[in-house]
Design an enzyme around this catalytic site. Structure first.
Site, PDB file in Angstrom:
ATOM      1  N   ASP A  33      13.829  15.669  67.825  1.00  0.00           N
ATOM      2  CA  ASP A  33      15.233  15.297  67.952  1.00  0.00           C
ATOM      3  C   ASP A  33      15.681  15.561  69.390  1.00  0.00           C
ATOM      4  O   ASP A  33      15.337  16.582  69.988  1.00  0.00           O
ATOM      5  CB  ASP A  33      16.084  16.114  66.973  1.00  0.00           C
ATOM      6  N   ASN A  91      21.112  12.646  56.129  1.00  0.00           N
ATOM      7  CA  ASN A  91      22.534  12.330  56.061  1.00  0.00           C
ATOM      8  C   ASN A  91      22.683  10.861  55.703  1.00  0.00           C
ATOM      9  O   ASN A  91      21.918  10.021  56.181  1.00  0.00           O
ATOM     10  CB  ASN A  91      23.196  12.580  57.423  1.00  0.00           C
ATOM     11  N   GLU A  99      24.654   9.382  61.868  1.00  0.00           N
ATOM     12  CA  GLU A  99      24.957   8.772  63.170  1.00  0.00           C
ATOM     13  C   GLU A  99      24.088   7.551  63.439  1.00  0.00           C
ATOM     14  O   GLU A  99      24.541   6.579  64.039  1.00  0.00           O
ATOM     15  CB  GLU A  99      24.727   9.787  64.298  1.00  0.00           C
ATOM     16  N   VAL A 100      22.829   7.640  63.056  1.00  0.00           N
ATOM     17  CA  VAL A 100      21.892   6.548  63.358  1.00  0.00           C
ATOM     18  C   VAL A 100      21.557   5.818  62.047  1.00  0.00           C
ATOM     19  O   VAL A 100      21.045   6.426  61.105  1.00  0.00           O
ATOM     20  CB  VAL A 100      20.595   7.088  64.008  1.00  0.00           C
ATOM     21  N   HIS A 104      16.277   8.469  58.097  1.00  0.00           N
ATOM     22  CA  HIS A 104      15.446   9.497  58.732  1.00  0.00           C
ATOM     23  C   HIS A 104      15.598  10.816  58.008  1.00  0.00           C
ATOM     24  O   HIS A 104      16.659  11.119  57.462  1.00  0.00           O
ATOM     25  CB  HIS A 104      15.814   9.677  60.215  1.00  0.00           C
ATOM     26  N   MET A 105      14.521  11.573  58.041  1.00  0.00           N
ATOM     27  CA  MET A 105      14.526  12.928  57.496  1.00  0.00           C
ATOM     28  C   MET A 105      14.460  13.900  58.654  1.00  0.00           C
ATOM     29  O   MET A 105      13.603  13.778  59.528  1.00  0.00           O
ATOM     30  CB  MET A 105      13.313  13.127  56.571  1.00  0.00           C
ATOM     31  N   HIS A 106      15.373  14.865  58.663  1.00  0.00           N
ATOM     32  CA  HIS A 106      15.316  15.958  59.627  1.00  0.00           C
ATOM     33  C   HIS A 106      14.411  17.046  59.045  1.00  0.00           C
ATOM     34  O   HIS A 106      14.542  17.393  57.865  1.00  0.00           O
ATOM     35  CB  HIS A 106      16.693  16.588  59.839  1.00  0.00           C
TER      36      HIS A 106
HETATM   37  P1  DGP Z   1      22.091  11.833  61.803  1.00  0.00           P
HETATM   38  O1  DGP Z   1      23.441  12.477  62.035  1.00  0.00           O
HETATM   39  O2  DGP Z   1      21.435  12.381  60.561  1.00  0.00           O
HETATM   40  O3  DGP Z   1      22.146  10.329  61.853  1.00  0.00           O
HETATM   41  O4  DGP Z   1      21.179  12.353  62.992  1.00  0.00           O
HETATM   42  C1  DGP Z   1      20.787  11.588  64.077  1.00  0.00           C
HETATM   43  C2  DGP Z   1      19.959  12.461  64.971  1.00  0.00           C
HETATM   44  O5  DGP Z   1      19.273  11.624  65.885  1.00  0.00           O
HETATM   45  C3  DGP Z   1      20.743  13.471  65.797  1.00  0.00           C
HETATM   46  O6  DGP Z   1      20.298  14.793  65.449  1.00  0.00           O
HETATM   47  C4  DGP Z   1      20.380  13.158  67.251  1.00  0.00           C
HETATM   48  C5  DGP Z   1      19.165  12.271  67.120  1.00  0.00           C
HETATM   49  N1  DGP Z   1      19.067  11.233  68.134  1.00  0.00           N
HETATM   50  C6  DGP Z   1      20.025  10.330  68.454  1.00  0.00           C
HETATM   51  N2  DGP Z   1      19.596   9.500  69.415  1.00  0.00           N
HETATM   52  C7  DGP Z   1      18.325   9.899  69.702  1.00  0.00           C
HETATM   53  C8  DGP Z   1      17.352   9.410  70.629  1.00  0.00           C
HETATM   54  O7  DGP Z   1      17.550   8.463  71.382  1.00  0.00           O
HETATM   55  N3  DGP Z   1      16.159  10.077  70.652  1.00  0.00           N
HETATM   56  C9  DGP Z   1      15.902  11.142  69.822  1.00  0.00           C
HETATM   57  N4  DGP Z   1      14.699  11.719  69.933  1.00  0.00           N
HETATM   58  N5  DGP Z   1      16.792  11.608  68.932  1.00  0.00           N
HETATM   59  C10 DGP Z   1      17.998  10.993  68.882  1.00  0.00           C
END
Ligand code: DGP
Length: 120
Positions: A33, A91, A99-100, A104-106
């Site tokens: 991340d 999320n 956000e994205v 995805h799984m954190h």
């Molecule tokens: P969420 O809120 O669950 O959609 O988390 C999105 C996550 O993605 C957030 O922790 C930051 C990460 N993230 C956003 N843009 C990028 C990127 O360009 N590269 C990487 N490696 N992570 C990103």
């Protein structure tokens, strides 16, 4: 809601945008991340056009669903998180704070992770 083919994770999957990749197979890509919230904070994304957890469950093939789970399991072992533990989090939508818009799984680990939810 239609999948946005130009979301940042779609671009990372297509290798248009760099990421610190830690694992890749036919089903998933895993990378650090960009804004880590724990000493280990990895994102695992399925290969395909899925917006969220619900979208994935509704549309993904059984093989992809299993492959995605196994990729998460593989990364957990790569970082030796199975002994001390970890947290998986996904999320979805507005209340989830997604956000994205690519499922995805954190994976969080490397220290005690505290309360399950913020109290805000
Ligand atoms: P969420 O809120 O669950 O959609 O988390 C999105 C996550 O993605 C957030 O922790 C930051 C990460 N993230 C956003 N843009 C990028 C990127 O360009 N590269 C990487 N490696 N992570 C990103």
């Amino acid at each position: 809601m239609e999948y946005d083919k130009n979301n940042i994770f779609a671009r990372i999957l297509r290798k248009e945008v760099p990421a610190q990749v830690v694992y890749e197979d036919d089903y998933a890509l895993a990378f650090h991340d960009v804004n880590p919230k724990a000493p280990i904070h990895i994102l695992v994304i399925p290969k395909g056009e899925f917006i969220s957890f619900c979208d994935f469950v509704e549309k993904a093939s059984p093989a992809l669903m299993v492959g995605f789970e196994k990729a998460i399991h593989h990364v957990i072992h790569m970082f030796n998180l199975q002994e001390m533990g970890f947290r998986l989090l996904t999320n979805q939508g507005v209340h989830g704070g997604q956000e994205v818009p690519h499922y995805h799984m954190h994976i969080f680990g490397g220290r005690p992770l505290g309360r399950m939810l913020s109290q805000e």
